[in-house]
Design an enzyme around this catalytic site. Sequence first.
Site, PDB file in Angstrom:
ATOM      1  N   SER A 101       0.879  -0.916   0.063  1.00  0.00           N
ATOM      2  CA  SER A 101      -0.179  -0.010  -0.140  1.00  0.00           C
ATOM      3  C   SER A 101       0.938   1.347  -0.017  1.00  0.00           C
ATOM      4  O   SER A 101       1.679   1.520  -0.772  1.00  0.00           O
ATOM      5  CB  SER A 101      -1.006  -0.001   1.096  1.00  0.00           C
ATOM      6  OG  SER A 101      -1.946   0.968   1.038  1.00  0.00           O
ATOM      7  N   ASP A 127      -8.783  -5.059  -5.925  1.00  0.00           N
ATOM      8  CA  ASP A 127      -8.159  -3.824  -5.008  1.00  0.00           C
ATOM      9  C   ASP A 127      -8.297  -2.518  -5.588  1.00  0.00           C
ATOM     10  O   ASP A 127      -7.674  -2.426  -6.889  1.00  0.00           O
ATOM     11  CB  ASP A 127      -6.805  -4.167  -4.419  1.00  0.00           C
ATOM     12  CG  ASP A 127      -6.338  -3.294  -3.592  1.00  0.00           C
ATOM     13  OD1 ASP A 127      -6.927  -2.019  -2.943  1.00  0.00           O
ATOM     14  OD2 ASP A 127      -5.302  -3.802  -2.749  1.00  0.00           O
TER      15      ASP A 127
END
Length: 152
Positions: free
Chosen positions: A75, A127
Amino acid sequence: RGTLSMKDVITDLNAESETLPLTPPREDWLGHKGMVHAAVYIRDKLITESILSQALATSLKKAGESFSLVLVGHSLGAGTAAILAILLRQSHPDLQCFAYSPPGGLLSMPAVQYTKSFITSVVLGKDVVPRIGLHQMESLRADLINAIKRSK
């Protein structure tokens, strides 16, 4: 570690870009401003405290061989690791980076082209964070700022 604090959220949403601090400068190599700052901080810490040189020297001493540097992040950490990889590449040409779900809109296209041989991005399933482009990030940031202003 991902987005854990309000400061991390602000870093995520700070969709401004900044020229990567390279020597020689490459004006068309841009990165997500918040993550560029994080990567520069880490790079400077690694250099001033001799962390990398000590670790690599220890590996050579203990194993009798040198190892390549591998950076990994997820991330926000993936974005920071990718930018850090670019910053360290000149001094560590065998460096590899594995970026798990890096934010979309992280780097300008010329910088992306440069990284294809040493950064591997991994995105699983649906995602959304890695699929968001810079334009969508800027729109989301503007919408959130407007919502906050209206709530006062």
